[in-house]
Design a protein around this motif. Structure first.
Motif, PDB file in Angstrom:
ATOM      1  N   LYS A 226       1.045  -7.539  -0.948  1.00  0.00           N
ATOM      2  CA  LYS A 226       0.784  -8.294  -0.029  1.00  0.00           C
ATOM      3  C   LYS A 226      -0.366  -8.374   1.354  1.00  0.00           C
ATOM      4  O   LYS A 226      -0.955  -9.085   1.755  1.00  0.00           O
ATOM      5  CB  LYS A 226       1.828  -7.332   1.324  1.00  0.00           C
TER       6      LYS A 226
ATOM      7  N   THR B 149       5.194   0.376  -6.055  1.00  0.00           N
ATOM      8  CA  THR B 149       5.713   1.347  -4.907  1.00  0.00           C
ATOM      9  C   THR B 149       6.915   2.092  -5.273  1.00  0.00           C
ATOM     10  O   THR B 149       7.333   3.309  -5.528  1.00  0.00           O
ATOM     11  CB  THR B 149       5.838   1.880  -3.506  1.00  0.00           C
TER      12      THR B 149
ATOM     13  N   MET C  91       9.203 -12.176  -4.085  1.00  0.00           N
ATOM     14  CA  MET C  91       9.249 -12.224  -2.840  1.00  0.00           C
ATOM     15  C   MET C  91       8.050 -12.141  -1.713  1.00  0.00           C
ATOM     16  O   MET C  91       8.094 -13.388  -1.171  1.00  0.00           O
ATOM     17  CB  MET C  91       9.396 -10.623  -1.909  1.00  0.00           C
ATOM     18  N   VAL C  92       7.114 -12.004  -2.481  1.00  0.00           N
ATOM     19  CA  VAL C  92       5.673 -12.844  -1.536  1.00  0.00           C
ATOM     20  C   VAL C  92       5.211 -13.962  -2.379  1.00  0.00           C
ATOM     21  O   VAL C  92       4.984 -14.590  -1.670  1.00  0.00           O
ATOM     22  CB  VAL C  92       4.399 -11.090  -2.195  1.00  0.00           C
TER      23      VAL C  92
ATOM     24  N   CYS D 114       4.780  -9.467  -7.149  1.00  0.00           N
ATOM     25  CA  CYS D 114       6.583  -9.228  -6.116  1.00  0.00           C
ATOM     26  C   CYS D 114       6.752 -10.866  -6.597  1.00  0.00           C
ATOM     27  O   CYS D 114       6.098 -11.537  -5.572  1.00  0.00           O
ATOM     28  CB  CYS D 114       5.762  -8.223  -5.254  1.00  0.00           C
TER      29      CYS D 114
ATOM     30  N   CYS E 100       1.705  -3.451   1.282  1.00  0.00           N
ATOM     31  CA  CYS E 100       1.639  -2.605  -0.273  1.00  0.00           C
ATOM     32  C   CYS E 100       0.614  -4.551  -0.692  1.00  0.00           C
ATOM     33  O   CYS E 100      -0.490  -4.993   0.292  1.00  0.00           O
ATOM     34  CB  CYS E 100       2.707  -3.557  -1.123  1.00  0.00           C
TER      35      CYS E 100
ATOM     36  N   LEU F 158      12.010  -5.353  -7.846  1.00  0.00           N
ATOM     37  CA  LEU F 158      11.487  -6.681  -7.316  1.00  0.00           C
ATOM     38  C   LEU F 158      10.431  -5.788  -8.471  1.00  0.00           C
ATOM     39  O   LEU F 158       9.830  -5.189  -8.259  1.00  0.00           O
ATOM     40  CB  LEU F 158      11.072  -7.078  -6.045  1.00  0.00           C
TER      41      LEU F 158
HETATM   42  S1  SF4 Z   1       6.700  -3.281  -0.658  1.00  0.00           S
HETATM   43 FE1  SF4 Z   1       7.912  -3.958  -3.109  1.00  0.00          FE
HETATM   44  S2  SF4 Z   1       9.157  -5.771  -2.310  1.00  0.00           S
HETATM   45 FE2  SF4 Z   1       7.248  -4.881  -0.722  1.00  0.00          FE
HETATM   46  S3  SF4 Z   1       6.609  -6.520  -0.752  1.00  0.00           S
HETATM   47 FE3  SF4 Z   1       5.573  -5.305  -1.676  1.00  0.00          FE
HETATM   48  S4  SF4 Z   1       5.691  -5.249  -3.438  1.00  0.00           S
HETATM   49 FE4  SF4 Z   1       7.604  -6.417  -2.915  1.00  0.00          FE
END
Ligand code: SF4
Ligand code: SF4
Lengths: 431, 379
Positions: free
Chosen positions: A154, A384, A123-124, A121, A151, A379
């Motif tokens: 993360k 999920t 964002m991570v 991802c 997740c 993303l």
């Molecule tokens: S849940 Fe999805 S969008 Fe949120 S940090 Fe994890 S991979 Fe990224």
């Protein structure tokens, strides 16, 4: 504010003190200035109340950081988080500041990819890269960060992040039963203890009550704003709403709530006088799915540049953050923490299984916002949300809701392609 | 130079299916599993037959992609694909599926799979540390027990559980003995053949028979060692393969390593060495079961120091020359853990390390071959 006046401020002395890579970082404010000017300041008939939020962006690397450093100087905790599951109330109760550290910029991703795999991802990666590259003043200012096991990307990244900044992890269960709540409550207590370690004091009932009220107020203000923006014709653009939702994660909560309420007053007047940012015939789109961290404005920008308007964000950066409040009537700390946990367990993130509540929530928000179609934003590599989109599509088909699922990252490469798909979708919902 | 018993294992493929069909018609229940975290003892104690349904073949993937996103790990897509196309006879016979919340892709896929067949989802904590985690998982084991009893119309007795623990421990011992033969230099069996045996063992209806055959194979391999018989030259580079689960059909990387002159002497993966840790027979069985399974060193746990310890220990015991870490495309946990593993191994052992990220297709075989050959040459 005029487009010419706006400037994201710099303070190299401050950044040096924060041990940042100043040589590199000094290019960031001008870049942000330019992006912000192009995307935000050229919008038509913006509400006056947006000027406060312009200032927030202008001070993002300076003024707000000074505030964080001042709080730190007084021995108050400054805690970084990545997720709406980590209870900011407990930081505020300890007199501290909670800031969201989710990364929304492409610029730090190459730093992250020296260590992290490419296909996780953005964002991570963006957040991790900000720390590794030493190019985020917030990361430099925090006492510690509090990750969570929401997740795969993360939870495994926290193991690595700990080498750069003290990283605690909150175990978030994946179901919402009684035993899950018990487990979670223990985690909440551990978080409270971690925050108290910084201050050296235990936070008591009154402080927690005050913090709960304060953050509830902030969430209430956002709820109010979201209801107003649903009006047709829209009194505020989706981009501006998104910006405010993003600023909610780092601004001082009391001041922020006040300014949001002022803006709401203005929007009420606008609605009465019929002043809007787009005509009533403008196609209305609701966005659902994964969060958009600052400065990720890509999707909203494409949608609104294509002649539609975004009327709702069913997202961690949107309603998932503010739709639920904490019961304020607790008389003991124990019950405060329990009700706090209850509130956090209502958040319907796709990391839960099953997560059926989200299906009806999406439909409800769709109806309330008067949208004409849903764009589900995922993303890249977020399994999920990506798999949950399969179910969401089925629900939307059943409800007769036009639905478009897109998967994207922070790179500009797919903008053209997205634009084509979104334009086609807008045509479709216009009928 | 292949062990003779290998053909007998191959023959069991059809026989097992016949036996399963017969058992099913006779009213035996079948429980399908997807993961090493499933406490198989409970299934055995309930008088049912556990079968592993973890997808290892490429064929069903395109069917899965009609429902699921493409960029999921091939294992998830293969598992789902064979269920949705109903092309797996073992899936066909199952009365109940058991699954765990191990990774993002799987847990969300199970929501959809659960619409095809009754599915029991065990909530796995994401850390092995702390009492809370253990208690949480213990309650999940108890909940699984009740579901089995209810679904299969039976009760699981204390003594039944005790003997299931013994039986499966015996099987684990047989599996450990078999794999330990590969400590011999050179190993008497190829990694591809070893994996085939481990894979076929999954489908034995009669555990006793499986144990017997495994032990006979081990004896034969020991004889081969004494006779100096092996498919490898004594100086063939010895490789330990770690990472994601592999099985027949998804053994591409092992094949390429061995075609390139390496010898895969140890598989630290779910179907192989990760599996052999026994349940403590001196404890109350449910507690012992919960303890053992929670400690499974999978990357879905955070932290997962157990895996580093296991790989480091096996690398020494099997006298390996290099480590190859296999990651299925889009598997975030193994992918991210590769960095930690490499660093950890470098700190304690100076072993060459190669991470490979791939899927079940043959598309990248030649490219992998080049990388693997270069790695082996370096050893
Ligand atoms: S849940 Fe999805 S969008 Fe949120 S940090 Fe994890 S991979 Fe990224
Ligand atoms: S290989 Fe990785 S992604 Fe695939 S099922 Fe296993 S843990 Fe999940």
């Amino acid at each position: 504010m005029d487009a010419e006046q706006f400037m994201v401020k710099s303070d190299q002395e401050l950044w040096t003190r924060l041990n940042m890579d100043v040589e590199r970082f000094k290019n960031m404010p001008p870049m942000l200035t330019q992006a912000y000017t192009n995307i935000f300041l050229n919008q038509k008939n913006r509400p006056k109340g947006m000027s406060y939020f312009n200032d927030c962006v202008a001070n993002i690397h300076t003024g707000r950081i000074d505030e964080l450093m001042a709080a730190k100087g007084e021995g108050k905790p400054v805690v970084g988080t990545f997720c709406v599951y980590v209870p900011e109330e407990l930081v505020v109760a300890a007199g501290g500041i909670c800031v969201g550290l989710c990364g929304g910029a492409q610029g730090s991703i190459a730093d992250a990819e020296k260590i992290l795999p490419r296909n996780i991802c953005p964002m991570v990666k963006s957040a991790f890269g900000f720390k590794v590259g030493g190019i985020c003043p917030y990361f430099q200012a925090v006492d510690f960060v509090y990750g969570e096991t929401t997740c795969d990307a993360k939870k495994k990244t926290w193991e690595l992040l700990d080498a750069y900044v003290p990283t605690h992890v909150m175990e978030i269960p994946q179901r919402k039963g009684a035993r899950d709540k018990a487990l979670w409550l223990e985690e909440v207590k551990e978080f409270k203890t971690a925050v108290e370690k910084v201050t050296g004091n235990q936070t008591g009932h009154d402080e927690i009550a005050g913090a709960i009220r304060l953050i509830n107020d902030k969430r209430r203000a956002l709820q109010r704003l979201n209801t107003l923006r649903h009006h047709n014709p829209a009194p505020i653009s989706g981009l501006d709403m998104l910006l405010i939702e993003q600023i909610a994660f780092y601004d001082e909560p009391g001041r922020f709530a006040g300014k949001v309420n002022e803006l709401c007053d203005e929007l009420e007047k606008r609605i009465k006088s019929g002043s809007s940012v787009a005509p009533a015939t403008t196609p209305r789109i609701m966005v659902s799915g994964t969060p958009m961290a600052l400065p990720n404005w890509k999707l909203h920008n494409i949608i609104e540049k294509s002649g539609a308007i975004v009327v709702n964000e069913e997202s961690c950066i949107g309603t998932r953050y503010y739709k639920d409040l904490i019961d304020e009537s607790s008389t003991t700390v124990e019950s405060q923490l329990e009700r706090l946990t209850d509130r956090y367990m209502q958040i319907d993130c796709s990391c839960f299984t099953p997560n059926n509540e989200r299906m009806s929530q999406v439909v409800k928000e769709y109806r309330e916002s008067g949208a004409q179609g849903i764009i589900d934003y995922c993303l890249q590599f977020c399994h999920t949300y990506n798999i949950e989109a399969v179910k969401l599509r089925q629900v939307c088909e059943k409800e007769g809701i036009p639905f478009l699922a897109i998967e994207s990252d922070y790179s500009p490469e797919d903008v053209g392609q997205l634009q084509t798909r979104i334009e086609a979708f807008i045509e479709q919902i216009q009928g | 130079m292949k062990p003779l018993l290998l053909t007998e294992f191959e023959k069991m493929r059809d026989q097992n299916l016949m036996e399963l069909t017969a058992a099913h018609s006779a009213g035996r229940k079948v429980v399908g599993t997807y993961c090493l975290y499933t406490p198989a003892e409970l299934i055995v104690a309930a008088g049912a037959i556990p079968v592993s349904l973890c997808g290892t073949r490429q064929a069903p993937i395109s069917a899965a992609e009609k429902y699921l996103p493409r960029n999921l790990c091939p294992l998830i897509k293969s598992s789902f694909g064979s269920a949705v196309t109903d092309t797996c006879p073992y899936f066909y016979f199952t009365d109940l599926l058991v699954a765990e919340t191990t990774c993002d892709g799987k847990k969300k896929m199970y929501e959809i799979l659960g619409k095809i067949k009754p599915l029991h989802l065990m909530q796995l904590p994401q850390t092995q540390e702390g009492e809370d985690s253990f208690h949480y998982w213990y309650r999940e084991v108890v909940r699984f027990k009740s579901r089995l009893e209810e679904e299969l119309g039976t009760t699981i007795s204390y003594s039944g559980l005790k003997s299931a623990v013994q039986l499966l421990n015996e099987e684990r011992q047989a599996l450990a003995d078999l794999q330990d033969v590969c400590k011999h230099i050179p190993s008497p069996i190829s990694g591809v053949d070893l994996l085939a045996v481990l894979h076929l063992r999954n489908f034995f209806i009669d555990k006793r028979e499986a144990i017997l055959m495994l032990n006979r194979l081990t004896a034969e391999l020991r004889d081969m060692c004494s006779a100096g018989s092996s498919p490898f030259r004594p100086d063939a580079p010895r490789i330990l393969l770690t990472g994601v689960p592999v099985g027949t059909g998804s053994d591409k990387v092992i094949r390429i390593i061995e075609e390139s002159g390496g010898s895969v002497v140890c598989l630290e993966s779910c179907s192989a060495y990760k599996k052999v840790a026994p349940v403590d027979e001196s404890l109350e069985p449910l507690t012992a079961i919960a303890k053992k399974y929670l400690l499974t060193p999978c990357s879905c746990m955070s932290p997962n120091n157990g895996r580093l310890e296991l790989v480091a220990r096996l690398a020494g015991e099997f006298a390996v020359d290099g480590i190859i870490d296999l990651t299925w495309q889009a598997c975030h946990t193994y992918n991210l853990e590769s960095f930690t593993l490499q660093q950890g191994l470098q700190k304690h052992h100076d072993l060459p390390f190669l991470q490979i990220e791939t899927d079940y297709s043959e598309g990248d075989s030649e490219q992998l071959r080049v990388r693997i050959e270069a790695f082996l040459e370096m050893l």
